[in-house]
Design a protein around this motif. Structure first.
Motif, PDB file in Angstrom:
ATOM      1  N   ALA A 152      -5.400   0.106   7.209  1.00  0.00           N
ATOM      2  CA  ALA A 152      -4.798  -1.185   6.839  1.00  0.00           C
ATOM      3  C   ALA A 152      -5.787  -2.343   6.981  1.00  0.00           C
ATOM      4  O   ALA A 152      -5.846  -3.225   6.114  1.00  0.00           O
ATOM      5  CB  ALA A 152      -3.554  -1.434   7.669  1.00  0.00           C
ATOM      6  N   LYS A 153      -6.574  -2.364   8.052  1.00  0.00           N
ATOM      7  CA  LYS A 153      -7.479  -3.495   8.265  1.00  0.00           C
ATOM      8  C   LYS A 153      -8.618  -3.495   7.244  1.00  0.00           C
ATOM      9  O   LYS A 153      -9.110  -4.563   6.858  1.00  0.00           O
ATOM     10  CB  LYS A 153      -8.023  -3.477   9.691  1.00  0.00           C
ATOM     11  CG  LYS A 153      -6.960  -3.816  10.737  1.00  0.00           C
ATOM     12  CD  LYS A 153      -7.546  -3.841  12.140  1.00  0.00           C
ATOM     13  CE  LYS A 153      -6.483  -4.197  13.173  1.00  0.00           C
ATOM     14  NZ  LYS A 153      -7.035  -4.186  14.558  1.00  0.00           N
ATOM     15  N   HIS A 154      -9.031  -2.322   6.803  1.00  0.00           N
ATOM     16  CA  HIS A 154     -10.047  -2.268   5.756  1.00  0.00           C
ATOM     17  C   HIS A 154      -9.468  -2.763   4.431  1.00  0.00           C
ATOM     18  O   HIS A 154     -10.140  -3.486   3.683  1.00  0.00           O
ATOM     19  CB  HIS A 154     -10.567  -0.837   5.588  1.00  0.00           C
ATOM     20  CG  HIS A 154     -11.491  -0.666   4.429  1.00  0.00           C
ATOM     21  ND1 HIS A 154     -12.653  -1.385   4.282  1.00  0.00           N
ATOM     22  CD2 HIS A 154     -11.423   0.139   3.333  1.00  0.00           C
ATOM     23  CE1 HIS A 154     -13.269  -1.033   3.167  1.00  0.00           C
ATOM     24  NE2 HIS A 154     -12.537  -0.115   2.561  1.00  0.00           N
ATOM     25  N   ILE A 155      -8.225  -2.393   4.136  1.00  0.00           N
ATOM     26  CA  ILE A 155      -7.575  -2.903   2.918  1.00  0.00           C
ATOM     27  C   ILE A 155      -7.536  -4.419   2.948  1.00  0.00           C
ATOM     28  O   ILE A 155      -7.833  -5.094   1.956  1.00  0.00           O
ATOM     29  CB  ILE A 155      -6.156  -2.319   2.791  1.00  0.00           C
ATOM     30  CG1 ILE A 155      -6.221  -0.801   2.580  1.00  0.00           C
ATOM     31  CG2 ILE A 155      -5.405  -2.971   1.640  1.00  0.00           C
ATOM     32  CD1 ILE A 155      -4.871  -0.119   2.679  1.00  0.00           C
ATOM     33  N   LYS A 156      -7.211  -4.974   4.120  1.00  0.00           N
ATOM     34  CA  LYS A 156      -7.120  -6.439   4.265  1.00  0.00           C
ATOM     35  C   LYS A 156      -8.483  -7.087   4.052  1.00  0.00           C
ATOM     36  O   LYS A 156      -8.592  -8.106   3.350  1.00  0.00           O
ATOM     37  CB  LYS A 156      -6.564  -6.798   5.640  1.00  0.00           C
ATOM     38  CG  LYS A 156      -6.377  -8.281   5.858  1.00  0.00           C
ATOM     39  CD  LYS A 156      -5.760  -8.578   7.221  1.00  0.00           C
ATOM     40  CE  LYS A 156      -5.569 -10.072   7.427  1.00  0.00           C
ATOM     41  NZ  LYS A 156      -4.974 -10.370   8.765  1.00  0.00           N
ATOM     42  N   GLU A 157      -9.539  -6.516   4.639  1.00  0.00           N
ATOM     43  CA  GLU A 157     -10.852  -7.151   4.504  1.00  0.00           C
ATOM     44  C   GLU A 157     -11.363  -7.100   3.071  1.00  0.00           C
ATOM     45  O   GLU A 157     -12.172  -7.924   2.656  1.00  0.00           O
ATOM     46  CB  GLU A 157     -11.864  -6.510   5.460  1.00  0.00           C
ATOM     47  CG  GLU A 157     -12.391  -5.160   5.049  1.00  0.00           C
ATOM     48  CD  GLU A 157     -13.481  -4.614   5.973  1.00  0.00           C
ATOM     49  OE1 GLU A 157     -14.032  -5.386   6.778  1.00  0.00           O
ATOM     50  OE2 GLU A 157     -13.779  -3.405   5.884  1.00  0.00           O
ATOM     51  N   MET A 158     -10.865  -6.115   2.293  1.00  0.00           N
ATOM     52  CA  MET A 158     -11.262  -5.990   0.897  1.00  0.00           C
ATOM     53  C   MET A 158     -10.325  -6.755  -0.036  1.00  0.00           C
ATOM     54  O   MET A 158     -10.515  -6.743  -1.258  1.00  0.00           O
ATOM     55  CB  MET A 158     -11.301  -4.513   0.486  1.00  0.00           C
ATOM     56  CG  MET A 158     -12.297  -3.672   1.273  1.00  0.00           C
ATOM     57  SD  MET A 158     -13.990  -4.290   1.187  1.00  0.00           S
ATOM     58  CE  MET A 158     -14.344  -4.052  -0.550  1.00  0.00           C
ATOM     59  N   GLY A 159      -9.304  -7.412   0.521  1.00  0.00           N
ATOM     60  CA  GLY A 159      -8.384  -8.194  -0.295  1.00  0.00           C
ATOM     61  C   GLY A 159      -7.455  -7.353  -1.129  1.00  0.00           C
ATOM     62  O   GLY A 159      -6.959  -7.814  -2.170  1.00  0.00           O
ATOM     63  N   GLY A 160      -7.193  -6.121  -0.668  1.00  0.00           N
ATOM     64  CA  GLY A 160      -6.352  -5.213  -1.435  1.00  0.00           C
ATOM     65  C   GLY A 160      -4.930  -5.125  -0.909  1.00  0.00           C
ATOM     66  O   GLY A 160      -4.539  -5.834   0.016  1.00  0.00           O
ATOM     67  N   LEU A 168     -13.463  13.531   2.801  1.00  0.00           N
ATOM     68  CA  LEU A 168     -13.654  12.275   3.529  1.00  0.00           C
ATOM     69  C   LEU A 168     -12.318  11.556   3.605  1.00  0.00           C
ATOM     70  O   LEU A 168     -11.560  11.539   2.628  1.00  0.00           O
ATOM     71  CB  LEU A 168     -14.692  11.388   2.847  1.00  0.00           C
ATOM     72  CG  LEU A 168     -16.123  11.916   2.734  1.00  0.00           C
ATOM     73  CD1 LEU A 168     -17.063  10.787   2.284  1.00  0.00           C
ATOM     74  CD2 LEU A 168     -16.609  12.527   4.027  1.00  0.00           C
ATOM     75  N   THR A 169     -12.048  10.943   4.741  1.00  0.00           N
ATOM     76  CA  THR A 169     -10.684  10.536   5.085  1.00  0.00           C
ATOM     77  C   THR A 169     -10.447   9.033   5.143  1.00  0.00           C
ATOM     78  O   THR A 169      -9.404   8.590   5.611  1.00  0.00           O
ATOM     79  CB  THR A 169     -10.306  11.169   6.437  1.00  0.00           C
ATOM     80  OG1 THR A 169     -11.317  10.830   7.400  1.00  0.00           O
ATOM     81  CG2 THR A 169     -10.217  12.686   6.325  1.00  0.00           C
ATOM     82  N   GLY A 170     -11.392   8.240   4.654  1.00  0.00           N
ATOM     83  CA  GLY A 170     -11.211   6.792   4.659  1.00  0.00           C
ATOM     84  C   GLY A 170     -11.990   6.119   5.772  1.00  0.00           C
ATOM     85  O   GLY A 170     -12.432   6.763   6.724  1.00  0.00           O
ATOM     86  N   THR A 171     -12.152   4.804   5.644  1.00  0.00           N
ATOM     87  CA  THR A 171     -12.994   4.060   6.585  1.00  0.00           C
ATOM     88  C   THR A 171     -12.237   2.924   7.252  1.00  0.00           C
ATOM     89  O   THR A 171     -11.396   2.274   6.621  1.00  0.00           O
ATOM     90  CB  THR A 171     -14.239   3.495   5.866  1.00  0.00           C
ATOM     91  OG1 THR A 171     -15.189   3.029   6.832  1.00  0.00           O
ATOM     92  CG2 THR A 171     -13.889   2.347   4.931  1.00  0.00           C
ATOM     93  N   PRO A 172     -12.507   2.690   8.544  1.00  0.00           N
ATOM     94  CA  PRO A 172     -11.955   1.493   9.193  1.00  0.00           C
ATOM     95  C   PRO A 172     -12.693   0.237   8.737  1.00  0.00           C
ATOM     96  O   PRO A 172     -13.668   0.309   7.976  1.00  0.00           O
ATOM     97  CB  PRO A 172     -12.179   1.765  10.686  1.00  0.00           C
ATOM     98  CG  PRO A 172     -13.323   2.716  10.728  1.00  0.00           C
ATOM     99  CD  PRO A 172     -13.261   3.536   9.471  1.00  0.00           C
ATOM    100  N   GLU A 173     -12.223  -0.911   9.213  1.00  0.00           N
ATOM    101  CA  GLU A 173     -12.808  -2.188   8.786  1.00  0.00           C
ATOM    102  C   GLU A 173     -14.230  -2.354   9.299  1.00  0.00           C
ATOM    103  O   GLU A 173     -14.684  -1.625  10.184  1.00  0.00           O
ATOM    104  CB  GLU A 173     -11.943  -3.354   9.281  1.00  0.00           C
ATOM    105  CG  GLU A 173     -12.048  -3.662  10.765  1.00  0.00           C
ATOM    106  CD  GLU A 173     -11.158  -2.797  11.641  1.00  0.00           C
ATOM    107  OE1 GLU A 173     -11.027  -3.147  12.851  1.00  0.00           O
ATOM    108  OE2 GLU A 173     -10.605  -1.797  11.165  1.00  0.00           O
ATOM    109  N   GLY A 174     -14.918  -3.336   8.723  1.00  0.00           N
ATOM    110  CA  GLY A 174     -16.269  -3.663   9.168  1.00  0.00           C
ATOM    111  C   GLY A 174     -17.361  -3.230   8.222  1.00  0.00           C
ATOM    112  O   GLY A 174     -18.540  -3.242   8.580  1.00  0.00           O
TER     113      GLY A 174
END
Length: 219
Positions: free
Chosen positions: A27-35, A189-195
Motif C-alpha cells: 500500500a505505501k509503495h502504491i501511495k508513493e507512486m500516486g496509484g 517476484l512478490t512486489g516492493t515496499p516503499e522507498g
C-alpha cells in the motif's frame, strides 16, 4: 550467463526461464507512486535475459532514463503449477531469496500514460539481479513475515515486511498459475515496499532478506 544457485553459491539443477512479477502489492509503495490499489494482482513477466547474479557488479541500462531499485522477496519454483491451490503452491516452492526489480522509471511512466504494457520498462537485459536461494526447509521464520531491506551508500532506502503485502505469497502464486503455468526454475517476484529510487554508477548496495545480506555495487 545466469544460473540458479543456493545462498552459498552452489549451482542448483533447475533450468532458467521466466520471472513472473506482481506490481502494486504494498500500500505505501502504491501511495508513493500516486496509484490506486488494484482489485486483482497486476502481473507482468521478465524474460530469462533479464536475470543476472546479484552478487556480481550491476550493469545499468544506458541512455534509457532513470533506473530505479525495487527490493523484493524472490521465490524459486520447484514443481509445475497450473490452476494451483495455495496448498499446491506451498509444496512447490523450492527456495527463497531476494531480488531487485530494476525499472526504467521514465519509460514506465510514459507507458502508463499511454495505456501500454510495461515490458520495456521491466524486462530489459539485466533488469532482475537475484540472490542465491535458501531452501524452503532451511528458511528461517515465516516467509509471510519476512523483512526486506536495501541500503545504498550506507543509507537505508527501503525497509519493509512481507506481512504488509496486499496479496500474500501463496494465494498470489496460485492466482498467477491461473494465467501462466509455472515450471521448475521459474522465479516469482512478490512486489516492493516503499522507498524506491534511482541507482547511479558507483553506488554501493546491501540487499537483505531477514538477516541474510548480499553486498554488491553498480558499475
Amino acid at each position: 550467463m545466469y544460473q540458479h544457485h543456493n545462498w552459498q553459491g552452489e549451482l542448483l539443477d533447475y533450468p532458467v526461464s521466466k520471472v513472473v512479477c506482481v506490481g502494486s502489492n504494498y500500500a505505501k509503495h502504491i501511495k508513493e507512486m500516486g496509484g490506486v490499489a488494484p482489485q486483482e494482482p497486476v502481473l507482468f513477466i521478465k524474460p530469462a535475459t533479464s536475470l543476472c547474479d546479484l552478487r556480481q557488479p550491476l550493469a545499468l541500462a544506458q541512455g534509457l532514463g532513470d533506473v530505479h531499485h525495487e527490493v523484493e522477496l524472490a521465490i524459486l519454483i520447484g514443481a509445475t503449477l497450473k490452476q494451483a491451490t495455495p496448498d499446491h503452491v506451498r509444496q512447490a516452492i523450492a527456495g527463497y531469496g531476494v531480488a531487485l526489480d530494476l525499472t526504467l522509471r521514465d519509460c514506465q511512466t510514459a507507458l502508463k500514460k499511454a495505456g501500454q504494457p510495461w515490458e520495456k520498462a521491466k524486462g530489459f537485459d539485466n533488469a532482475c539481479p537475484v540472490s542465491g536461494f535458501i531452501p524452503r526447509a532451511e528458511f528461517q521464520g515465516d516467509p509471510q513475515n519476512t523483512s526486506l531491506s536495501l541500503t545504498v551508500n550506507g543509507e537505508v532506502r527501503q525497509h519493509g515486511s512481507t506481512a504488509d503485502m496486499i496479496h500474500p505469497v501463496l494465494p498470489l502464486i496460485a492466482y498467477m498459475s491461473r494465467f501462466f503455468t509455472l515450471h521448475p526454475g521459474d522465479i516469482v517476484l512478490t512486489g516492493t515496499p516503499e522507498g524506491v529510487g534511482p541507482l547511479y554508477s558507483g553506488d554501493e548496495l546491501i540487499v537483505s532478506v531477514n538477516d541474510n545480506e548480499v553486498v554488491t555495487r553498480v558499475l
